[in-house]
Design an enzyme around this catalytic site. Structure first.
Site, mmCIF file in Angstrom:
data_model
loop_
_atom_site.group_PDB
_atom_site.id
_atom_site.type_symbol
_atom_site.label_atom_id
_atom_site.label_comp_id
_atom_site.label_asym_id
_atom_site.label_seq_id
_atom_site.Cartn_x
_atom_site.Cartn_y
_atom_site.Cartn_z
ATOM 1 N N TYR A 39 0.831 -1.201 0.000
ATOM 2 C CA TYR A 39 0.000 0.000 0.000
ATOM 3 C C TYR A 39 0.864 1.249 0.000
ATOM 4 C CZ TYR A 39 0.917 0.995 4.967
ATOM 5 O OH TYR A 39 1.514 1.314 6.166
ATOM 6 N N ARG A 106 -7.498 -20.636 -1.843
ATOM 7 C CA ARG A 106 -6.459 -20.514 -0.818
ATOM 8 C C ARG A 106 -5.344 -21.534 -1.029
ATOM 9 N NH1 ARG A 106 -4.734 -22.001 4.296
ATOM 10 N NH2 ARG A 106 -4.035 -20.235 5.580
ATOM 11 N N GLU A 185 12.369 2.409 14.126
ATOM 12 C CA GLU A 185 11.481 3.487 13.702
ATOM 13 C C GLU A 185 10.250 3.472 14.578
ATOM 14 O OE1 GLU A 185 10.444 2.727 9.615
ATOM 15 O OE2 GLU A 185 10.187 0.587 10.001
#
Length: 290
Positions: A39, A106, A185
């Site tokens: 994304y 799947r 981070e």
């Protein structure tokens, strides 16, 4: 205002612009079953996209790293983003883009001949005058339990969600993640300190952290303004002894960190370096957004 439900957002799902209540993906989408997707989040100011080319370039790198095809050209993706911004009247906010490997029965192995799924939606947010940026956030340090390829912006965000939730439950605004004694981070952002000598320190680019688009822009602005920058790892202890600390991300720009665990920094208020970098970044973003 009359009764009834407000008009819902228009979102983009696999070729169609639809109202959010009608937006659906298959239960066999590999993003749903395996987290097999990537994304990007791009901020919007004045109805324009910030750093769109850099975000799309990183999307391409993430897709390539996972041997995943892009379901549309980068030009078409930009057109879709702009149409969504217009349809939803977004002046200030974010636009989220997600690509998954596609729909297949799947199976852990990658399926053959499937079309990747593409979902894009907008969110209205107060970015310029976010009250959090005015007062700063507190962070706690937590173990970094994520996988080793954090430079790929995948949708597998459960560790980040767990970290943010623990921070919330402990009265903090976010978490800084620690691995082998060093800060990697934040849960969804890059982390920085400013030493007592005025040096800006942030983790160097490796597979251990996300190669932040905002990070790159802010470091360039800092160096142009005469600040010394060191790209290296730092410990939580060093962070607690720093003059200032801050985070960067596409949706938070530059946000001060005024407390780390039990240590208050800069008298609990945003520091001058952080405040200046936020102002410089916003000026640059508004000037270059398109």
């Amino acid at each position: 205002m009359g009764k009834g439900n407000p008009v819902s957002r228009v979102v983009y799902v696999n070729g169609d612009f639809v109202r959010e209540k009608e937006a659906k993906v298959s239960v066999f989408d590999r993003g749903f079953l395996f987290g097999d997707g990537v994304y990007e989040v791009c901020s919007v100011l004045d109805g324009k996209l910030i750093d769109k080319d850099a975000h799309l370039a990183r999307l391409g790198r993430s897709l390539e790293s996972l041997k995943m095809n892009c379901p549309a050209s980068l030009e078409d993706i930009t057109s879709i983003q702009r149409e969504l911004i217009a349809k939803n009247g977004i002046v200030e906010g974010t636009i989220y883009l997600q690509v998954t490997r596609g729909v297949a029965d799947r199976d852990f192995n990658f399926p053959n001949s499937v079309t990747p799924s593409l979902v894009i939606f907008t969110q209205k947010k107060n970015l310029l005058n976010d009250p959090i940026a005015g007062k700063g956030i507190s962070v706690i340090t937590l173990p970094d339990i994520r996988w080793r390829r954090r430079d790929i912006k995948t949708v597998m965000l459960l560790p980040a969600s767990l970290a943010k939730q623990e921070a919330l439950e402990r009265g903090a605004g976010d978490a800084w993640l620690v691995e082998d004694g060093y800060v990697t981070e934040g849960s969804a952002n890059n982390a920085y300190i400013v030493t007592m000598g005025g040096v800006i320190v942030t983790r160097q680019l490796t597979h251990s952290i996300l190669h932040g688009i905002t990070r790159k822009a802010v470091l360039k602005l800092a160096e142009q303004d005469g600040y010394e920058v060191e790209e290296r790892a730092f410990t939580p202890g060093e962070a607690c002894e720093a003059a200032e600390a801050f985070i960067t991300s596409a949706s938070s720009f530059v946000t001060p960190v005024v407390k780390i665990n039990d240590r208050v920094l800069c008298n609990g208020i945003p520091g001058p370096v952080t405040s200046k970098l936020r102002r410089l970044y916003i000026e640059m973003a508004r000037a270059e957004a398109e």
